[in-house]
Design a protein around this motif. Structure first.
Motif, PDB file in Angstrom:
ATOM      1  N   ALA A   1       2.041   9.674 -10.882  1.00 22.72           N
ATOM      2  CA  ALA A   1       2.252  10.862 -10.056  1.00 22.72           C
ATOM      3  C   ALA A   1       1.746  10.583  -8.645  1.00 22.72           C
ATOM      4  O   ALA A   1       0.739   9.885  -8.463  1.00 22.72           O
ATOM      5  CB  ALA A   1       1.515  12.058 -10.644  1.00 22.72           C
ATOM      6  N   ALA A   2       2.463  11.130  -7.663  1.00 21.89           N
ATOM      7  CA  ALA A   2       2.077  11.019  -6.250  1.00 21.89           C
ATOM      8  C   ALA A   2       2.707  12.182  -5.500  1.00 21.89           C
ATOM      9  O   ALA A   2       3.689  12.774  -5.971  1.00 21.89           O
ATOM     10  CB  ALA A   2       2.554   9.691  -5.658  1.00 21.89           C
TER      11      ALA A   2
ATOM     12  N   LEU B   1      -5.516   5.565  -7.782  1.00 22.06           N
ATOM     13  CA  LEU B   1      -5.431   4.604  -6.689  1.00 22.06           C
ATOM     14  C   LEU B   1      -5.481   5.359  -5.363  1.00 22.06           C
ATOM     15  O   LEU B   1      -4.645   6.229  -5.117  1.00 22.06           O
ATOM     16  CB  LEU B   1      -4.141   3.792  -6.781  1.00 22.06           C
ATOM     17  N   PRO B   2      -6.453   5.042  -4.510  1.00 21.82           N
ATOM     18  CA  PRO B   2      -6.574   5.766  -3.239  1.00 21.82           C
ATOM     19  C   PRO B   2      -5.456   5.416  -2.265  1.00 21.82           C
ATOM     20  O   PRO B   2      -4.808   4.371  -2.375  1.00 21.82           O
ATOM     21  CB  PRO B   2      -7.937   5.317  -2.709  1.00 21.82           C
ATOM     22  N   ALA B   3      -5.264   6.285  -1.314  1.00 18.24           N
ATOM     23  CA  ALA B   3      -4.250   6.077  -0.276  1.00 18.24           C
ATOM     24  C   ALA B   3      -4.640   4.930   0.641  1.00 18.24           C
ATOM     25  O   ALA B   3      -5.829   4.667   0.861  1.00 18.24           O
ATOM     26  CB  ALA B   3      -4.096   7.354   0.552  1.00 18.24           C
ATOM     27  N   ASN B   4      -3.624   4.250   1.157  1.00 13.99           N
ATOM     28  CA  ASN B   4      -3.776   3.233   2.216  1.00 13.99           C
ATOM     29  C   ASN B   4      -4.678   2.071   1.856  1.00 13.99           C
ATOM     30  O   ASN B   4      -5.320   1.493   2.730  1.00 13.99           O
ATOM     31  CB  ASN B   4      -4.252   3.901   3.512  1.00 13.99           C
TER      32      ASN B   4
ATOM     33  N   GLN C   1      -2.288   7.939  -5.714  1.00 13.04           N
ATOM     34  CA  GLN C   1      -1.439   7.896  -6.907  1.00 13.04           C
ATOM     35  C   GLN C   1      -2.326   7.969  -8.136  1.00 13.04           C
ATOM     36  O   GLN C   1      -3.448   7.452  -8.133  1.00 13.04           O
ATOM     37  CB  GLN C   1      -0.652   6.590  -6.992  1.00 13.04           C
ATOM     38  N   VAL C   2      -1.804   8.577  -9.202  1.00 15.90           N
ATOM     39  CA  VAL C   2      -2.490   8.623 -10.487  1.00 15.90           C
ATOM     40  C   VAL C   2      -1.584   7.939 -11.510  1.00 15.90           C
ATOM     41  O   VAL C   2      -0.427   8.335 -11.675  1.00 15.90           O
ATOM     42  CB  VAL C   2      -2.796  10.075 -10.913  1.00 15.90           C
TER      43      VAL C   2
ATOM     44  N   PHE D   1       0.850  -1.179   0.000  1.00 16.38           N
ATOM     45  CA  PHE D   1       0.000   0.000   0.000  1.00 16.38           C
ATOM     46  C   PHE D   1       0.889   1.234   0.000  1.00 16.38           C
ATOM     47  O   PHE D   1       2.071   1.175   0.310  1.00 16.38           O
ATOM     48  CB  PHE D   1      -0.971   0.010   1.195  1.00 16.38           C
ATOM     49  N   ILE D   2       0.300   2.349  -0.393  1.00 12.98           N
ATOM     50  CA  ILE D   2       0.977   3.644  -0.413  1.00 12.98           C
ATOM     51  C   ILE D   2       0.135   4.580   0.448  1.00 12.98           C
ATOM     52  O   ILE D   2      -1.098   4.560   0.362  1.00 12.98           O
ATOM     53  CB  ILE D   2       1.077   4.203  -1.858  1.00 12.98           C
ATOM     54  N   ASP D   3       0.765   5.416   1.245  1.00 18.23           N
ATOM     55  CA  ASP D   3       0.010   6.275   2.158  1.00 18.23           C
ATOM     56  C   ASP D   3      -0.505   7.560   1.509  1.00 18.23           C
ATOM     57  O   ASP D   3      -0.928   8.488   2.193  1.00 18.23           O
ATOM     58  CB  ASP D   3       0.819   6.587   3.424  1.00 18.23           C
ATOM     59  N   ALA D   4      -0.494   7.618   0.185  1.00 16.44           N
ATOM     60  CA  ALA D   4      -0.983   8.783  -0.549  1.00 16.44           C
ATOM     61  C   ALA D   4      -1.647   8.309  -1.845  1.00 16.44           C
ATOM     62  O   ALA D   4      -1.343   7.233  -2.350  1.00 16.44           O
ATOM     63  CB  ALA D   4       0.175   9.724  -0.868  1.00 16.44           C
TER      64      ALA D   4
END
Length: 123
Positions: free
Chosen positions: A101-102, A82-85, A54-55, A49-52
């Protein structure tokens, strides 16, 4: 304003593909990270997962994303937010390239770990 010559982009190879940093805090001083992802055919990335947010815009090929129990497919020209978390896993049968991008400093983590890191292509 900064111009980042193509020859100065930063390339990071992982088992899942190649990330080429186009802009980031350490690549031109940007407050947004922008990178290209190139993934060969038959690749499945790690669950993470990513905490921010992303496009992702697919510039060639096709990706399949397992996203929090749902399946998403995107092909050339499609953009996925893609939503955070949210737990995700990217797969591709034919390979793909995407521009992503993020926010600068976004951190990645694995589902069974308390550790989070800023990937080098976002730093």
């Amino acid at each position: 304003m900064a111009v980042i010559p193509h020859a100065d982009t930063r390339r990071t190879e992982t088992p899942g593909g190649v990330m080429t940093t186009l802009a980031s805090p350490t690549q031109g001083g940007a407050s947004l990270a922008l990178w290209r992802v190139d993934v060969p055919a038959g690749t499945t990335g790690p669950r993470h997962f990513i905490d921010a947010e992303q496009v992702w815009t697919v510039v060639s090929g096709r990706i399949d994303i397992a996203l929090d129990g749902s399946e998403i497919t995107a092909a050339e020209g499609d953009t996925v937010i893609l939503p955070a978390n949210v737990l995700r896993q990217v797969r591709t049968e034919e390979g793909f390239a995407a521009i992503v991008a993020a926010p600068a400093g976004a951190r990645a983590g694995m589902p069974d770990s308390d550790s989070m890191v800023v990937p080098p292509w976002i730093a």
